[in-house]
Design an enzyme around this catalytic site. Structure first.
Site, PDB file in Angstrom:
ATOM      1  N   GLU A 118     -19.753   9.539  -3.817  1.00 36.86           N
ATOM      2  CA  GLU A 118     -18.728   8.740  -3.136  1.00 36.86           C
ATOM      3  C   GLU A 118     -18.657   7.300  -3.646  1.00 36.86           C
ATOM      4  O   GLU A 118     -19.679   6.726  -3.987  1.00 36.86           O
ATOM      5  CB  GLU A 118     -19.091   8.651  -1.644  1.00 36.86           C
ATOM      6  CG  GLU A 118     -18.357   9.612  -0.754  1.00 36.86           C
ATOM      7  CD  GLU A 118     -16.881   9.282  -0.610  1.00 36.86           C
ATOM      8  OE1 GLU A 118     -16.449   8.196  -1.023  1.00 36.86           O
ATOM      9  OE2 GLU A 118     -16.150  10.127  -0.093  1.00 36.86           O
ATOM     10  N   ASP A 119     -17.467   6.739  -3.647  1.00 34.05           N
ATOM     11  CA  ASP A 119     -17.331   5.322  -4.039  1.00 34.05           C
ATOM     12  C   ASP A 119     -17.001   4.423  -2.855  1.00 34.05           C
ATOM     13  O   ASP A 119     -16.862   3.216  -3.026  1.00 34.05           O
ATOM     14  CB  ASP A 119     -16.234   5.152  -5.093  1.00 34.05           C
ATOM     15  CG  ASP A 119     -14.857   5.380  -4.513  1.00 34.05           C
ATOM     16  OD1 ASP A 119     -14.689   6.360  -3.758  1.00 34.05           O
ATOM     17  OD2 ASP A 119     -13.946   4.574  -4.779  1.00 34.05           O
ATOM     18  N   LYS A 133     -12.708  10.198   7.086  1.00 36.14           N
ATOM     19  CA  LYS A 133     -13.984   9.548   6.802  1.00 36.14           C
ATOM     20  C   LYS A 133     -13.920   8.186   7.479  1.00 36.14           C
ATOM     21  O   LYS A 133     -12.866   7.559   7.422  1.00 36.14           O
ATOM     22  CB  LYS A 133     -14.169   9.332   5.279  1.00 36.14           C
ATOM     23  CG  LYS A 133     -14.174  10.623   4.445  1.00 36.14           C
ATOM     24  CD  LYS A 133     -14.145  10.302   2.940  1.00 36.14           C
ATOM     25  CE  LYS A 133     -13.964  11.592   2.129  1.00 36.14           C
ATOM     26  NZ  LYS A 133     -13.846  11.354   0.666  1.00 36.14           N
ATOM     27  N   ARG A 191      -4.420   8.221   4.785  1.00 37.27           N
ATOM     28  CA  ARG A 191      -3.234   7.367   4.641  1.00 37.27           C
ATOM     29  C   ARG A 191      -2.904   6.609   5.919  1.00 37.27           C
ATOM     30  O   ARG A 191      -2.732   5.393   5.920  1.00 37.27           O
ATOM     31  CB  ARG A 191      -2.037   8.233   4.210  1.00 37.27           C
ATOM     32  CG  ARG A 191      -0.875   7.447   3.660  1.00 37.27           C
ATOM     33  CD  ARG A 191       0.254   8.390   3.258  1.00 37.27           C
ATOM     34  NE  ARG A 191      -0.189   9.425   2.319  1.00 37.27           N
ATOM     35  CZ  ARG A 191       0.524  10.502   2.001  1.00 37.27           C
ATOM     36  NH1 ARG A 191       1.721  10.673   2.527  1.00 37.27           N
ATOM     37  NH2 ARG A 191       0.050  11.404   1.155  1.00 37.27           N
ATOM     38  N   LYS A 232     -10.770   1.866   1.796  1.00 33.89           N
ATOM     39  CA  LYS A 232     -11.213   2.821   0.777  1.00 33.89           C
ATOM     40  C   LYS A 232     -11.735   4.113   1.397  1.00 33.89           C
ATOM     41  O   LYS A 232     -12.585   4.064   2.289  1.00 33.89           O
ATOM     42  CB  LYS A 232     -12.348   2.196  -0.039  1.00 33.89           C
ATOM     43  CG  LYS A 232     -12.015   1.959  -1.488  1.00 33.89           C
ATOM     44  CD  LYS A 232     -13.292   1.695  -2.252  1.00 33.89           C
ATOM     45  CE  LYS A 232     -13.052   0.731  -3.390  1.00 33.89           C
ATOM     46  NZ  LYS A 232     -14.316   0.397  -4.055  1.00 33.89           N
ATOM     47  N   GLY A 233     -11.254   5.238   0.897  1.00 35.40           N
ATOM     48  CA  GLY A 233     -11.748   6.528   1.366  1.00 35.40           C
ATOM     49  C   GLY A 233     -11.123   6.994   2.662  1.00 35.40           C
ATOM     50  O   GLY A 233     -11.255   8.154   3.055  1.00 35.40           O
ATOM     51  N   ASP A 262     -16.102  13.244  -4.220  1.00 37.93           N
ATOM     52  CA  ASP A 262     -14.881  12.549  -3.860  1.00 37.93           C
ATOM     53  C   ASP A 262     -14.070  12.449  -5.160  1.00 37.93           C
ATOM     54  O   ASP A 262     -14.608  12.662  -6.247  1.00 37.93           O
ATOM     55  CB  ASP A 262     -15.260  11.157  -3.321  1.00 37.93           C
ATOM     56  CG  ASP A 262     -14.049  10.295  -3.049  1.00 37.93           C
ATOM     57  OD1 ASP A 262     -13.078  10.803  -2.456  1.00 37.93           O
ATOM     58  OD2 ASP A 262     -14.065   9.109  -3.445  1.00 37.93           O
ATOM     59  N   LEU A 263     -12.802  12.153  -5.060  1.00 32.24           N
ATOM     60  CA  LEU A 263     -11.966  12.086  -6.268  1.00 32.24           C
ATOM     61  C   LEU A 263     -11.596  10.645  -6.638  1.00 32.24           C
ATOM     62  O   LEU A 263     -12.002  10.138  -7.692  1.00 32.24           O
ATOM     63  CB  LEU A 263     -10.702  12.937  -6.043  1.00 32.24           C
ATOM     64  CG  LEU A 263      -9.614  12.891  -7.121  1.00 32.24           C
ATOM     65  CD1 LEU A 263     -10.143  13.301  -8.478  1.00 32.24           C
ATOM     66  CD2 LEU A 263      -8.457  13.794  -6.725  1.00 32.24           C
ATOM     67  N   ASP A 264     -10.846   9.992  -5.748  1.00 32.07           N
ATOM     68  CA  ASP A 264     -10.355   8.649  -6.049  1.00 32.07           C
ATOM     69  C   ASP A 264     -11.504   7.654  -6.179  1.00 32.07           C
ATOM     70  O   ASP A 264     -12.261   7.448  -5.235  1.00 32.07           O
ATOM     71  CB  ASP A 264      -9.405   8.173  -4.929  1.00 32.07           C
ATOM     72  CG  ASP A 264      -8.163   9.047  -4.821  1.00 32.07           C
ATOM     73  OD1 ASP A 264      -7.556   9.337  -5.863  1.00 32.07           O
ATOM     74  OD2 ASP A 264      -7.798   9.435  -3.693  1.00 32.07           O
ATOM     75  N   THR A 308      -8.342   6.027  -9.675  1.00 31.47           N
ATOM     76  CA  THR A 308      -7.155   5.982  -8.821  1.00 31.47           C
ATOM     77  C   THR A 308      -7.337   5.099  -7.587  1.00 31.47           C
ATOM     78  O   THR A 308      -6.352   4.789  -6.913  1.00 31.47           O
ATOM     79  CB  THR A 308      -6.769   7.404  -8.385  1.00 31.47           C
ATOM     80  OG1 THR A 308      -7.972   8.124  -8.101  1.00 31.47           O
ATOM     81  CG2 THR A 308      -6.014   8.120  -9.498  1.00 31.47           C
ATOM     82  N   ASN A 355      -2.623  13.954  -2.100  1.00 33.02           N
ATOM     83  CA  ASN A 355      -2.154  14.056  -3.486  1.00 33.02           C
ATOM     84  C   ASN A 355      -3.218  14.664  -4.399  1.00 33.02           C
ATOM     85  O   ASN A 355      -2.996  14.795  -5.601  1.00 33.02           O
ATOM     86  CB  ASN A 355      -1.781  12.670  -4.012  1.00 33.02           C
ATOM     87  CG  ASN A 355      -0.540  12.106  -3.322  1.00 33.02           C
ATOM     88  OD1 ASN A 355       0.560  12.629  -3.487  1.00 33.02           O
ATOM     89  ND2 ASN A 355      -0.711  11.066  -2.525  1.00 33.02           N
ATOM     90  N   SER A 409     -11.759  15.214  -1.022  1.00 33.40           N
ATOM     91  CA  SER A 409     -10.929  14.014  -1.093  1.00 33.40           C
ATOM     92  C   SER A 409      -9.997  13.970   0.098  1.00 33.40           C
ATOM     93  O   SER A 409      -9.397  14.981   0.458  1.00 33.40           O
ATOM     94  CB  SER A 409     -10.095  14.033  -2.378  1.00 33.40           C
ATOM     95  OG  SER A 409      -9.113  13.011  -2.328  1.00 33.40           O
ATOM     96  N   ALA A 410      -9.871  12.777   0.690  1.00 25.81           N
ATOM     97  CA  ALA A 410      -8.968  12.601   1.829  1.00 25.81           C
ATOM     98  C   ALA A 410      -7.505  12.590   1.391  1.00 25.81           C
ATOM     99  O   ALA A 410      -6.608  12.586   2.219  1.00 25.81           O
ATOM    100  CB  ALA A 410      -9.286  11.291   2.539  1.00 25.81           C
ATOM    101  N   SER A 411      -7.291  12.594   0.073  1.00 22.88           N
ATOM    102  CA  SER A 411      -5.920  12.431  -0.424  1.00 22.88           C
ATOM    103  C   SER A 411      -5.125  13.721  -0.415  1.00 22.88           C
ATOM    104  O   SER A 411      -5.552  14.738  -0.951  1.00 22.88           O
ATOM    105  CB  SER A 411      -5.942  11.882  -1.847  1.00 22.88           C
ATOM    106  OG  SER A 411      -4.630  11.834  -2.358  1.00 22.88           O
TER     107      SER A 411
HETATM  108  C1  BG6 Z   1      -8.650   8.649  -0.464  1.00 23.90           C
HETATM  109  C2  BG6 Z   1      -8.470   7.241  -0.980  1.00 23.90           C
HETATM  110  O1  BG6 Z   1      -9.214   9.427  -1.468  1.00 23.90           O
HETATM  111  O2  BG6 Z   1      -7.389   9.196  -0.092  1.00 23.90           O
HETATM  112  C3  BG6 Z   1      -7.720   6.394   0.037  1.00 23.90           C
HETATM  113  O3  BG6 Z   1      -9.740   6.679  -1.237  1.00 23.90           O
HETATM  114  C4  BG6 Z   1      -6.421   7.067   0.431  1.00 23.90           C
HETATM  115  O4  BG6 Z   1      -7.466   5.142  -0.529  1.00 23.90           O
HETATM  116  C5  BG6 Z   1      -6.702   8.480   0.923  1.00 23.90           C
HETATM  117  O5  BG6 Z   1      -5.793   6.340   1.480  1.00 23.90           O
HETATM  118  C6  BG6 Z   1      -5.440   9.241   1.306  1.00 23.90           C
HETATM  119  O6  BG6 Z   1      -4.655   9.449   0.167  1.00 23.90           O
HETATM  120  P1  BG6 Z   1      -3.161   9.972   0.185  1.00 23.90           P
HETATM  121  O7  BG6 Z   1      -2.877  10.264  -1.273  1.00 23.90           O
HETATM  122  O8  BG6 Z   1      -3.114  11.218   1.016  1.00 23.90           O
HETATM  123  O9  BG6 Z   1      -2.299   8.899   0.737  1.00 23.90           O
HETATM  124 MG    MG Z   2     -12.972   7.441  -3.206  1.00 22.92          MG
END
Ligand code: BG6
Ligand code: MG
Length: 208
Positions: free
Chosen positions: A163-164, A139, A43, A39-40, A3-5, A11, A112, A108-110
């Site tokens: 994972e955190d 997740k 969005r 968390k995790g 996982d990243l964040d 982050t 970004n 990572s679910a992000s």
């Molecule tokens: C996860 C974070 O990695 O990404 C979450 O732990 C976040 O907090 C999710 O909501 C989605 O991120 P983003 O950048 O696409 O809004």
């Molecule tokens: Mg995380």
């Protein structure tokens, strides 16, 4: 798979700060327990959790706008990050996995994450990075980790995830993978192995 964040970079606190700003603006309470559940989670899923206790309900179009607003706060917060913002031991942890002859994936679910990997200077350390925009179920659903395993061409049972978030540990287990938790037992009691931080990660412990 990593996982990243909150695992490789600090982050998770920036996501939290961005949500807090939105929460304050709309008058929705955001306590530690609620933030832990977010968390995790992706969005939109996180927004839905935040809105459970909002003082009013929101239309679909308003929700889209609220999620975009949170993201604009977050993007602003990560705008100045660089390699110095990797958590101590993060680069070494991923490199040690590669040195052991194993493949590495980012799950990572992000949305970004690609930008963040570039900023942190670690994009080249991953054999495969899941495109979060193509994951339908957040997740704790196992989809993202199964996509990572399939991207690497490795069976899920042979994968180890770091994972955190409680949602991430649940997702790893649902995917049939071993789960290393980074954080506190209070939140991550389901992890197979619990470490205080990524600096404590030692791949030799997991190789037969
Ligand atoms: C996860 C974070 O990695 O990404 C979450 O732990 C976040 O907090 C999710 O909501 C989605 O991120 P983003 O950048 O696409 O809004
Ligand atoms: Mg995380």
């Amino acid at each position: 798979m990593f996982d990243l964040d909150g695992v490789l970079a600090d982050t998770a606190v920036l996501h939290r700060a961005a949500w807090q700003q939105l929460a304050d603006e709309i008058g929705a309470p955001l306590d530690e327990a609620t933030a832990g559940r977010m968390k995790g989670v992706d969005r939109r899923g996180s927004l839905d959790i935040l809105l459970e206790r909002a003082p009013r309900s929101y239309s679909e179009a308003e929700k889209v706008a609220l999620a975009a607003r949170k993201n604009s706060y977050y993007v602003e917060l990560i705008g100045r990050l660089g390699p110095q913002d990797l958590l101590p031991g993060a680069r070494a942890a991923v490199e040690s996995v590669r040195r052991a002859g194993l493949k590495t994936a980012l799950a990572s679910a992000s949305r970004n994450a690609p930008q963040l990997l570039d900023r942190l200077g670690i994009a080249a350390l991953f054999d495969y990075a899941v495109d979060a925009g193509r994951i339908a179920r957040s997740k704790p659903d196992p989809e993202i980790f199964l996509a990572a395993a399939s991207g690497l061409g490795v069976a899920p049972e042979e994968c180890l995830g770091v994972e955190d978030a409680a949602a991430g540990i649940a997702a790893l287990h649902a995917a049939g993978m071993a789960a290393v938790g980074i954080g506190r037992a209070q939140e991550l009691d389901k992890a197979d192995v619990l470490l205080p931080d990524i600096a404590a990660f030692d791949i030799s412990r997991f190789i037969a």
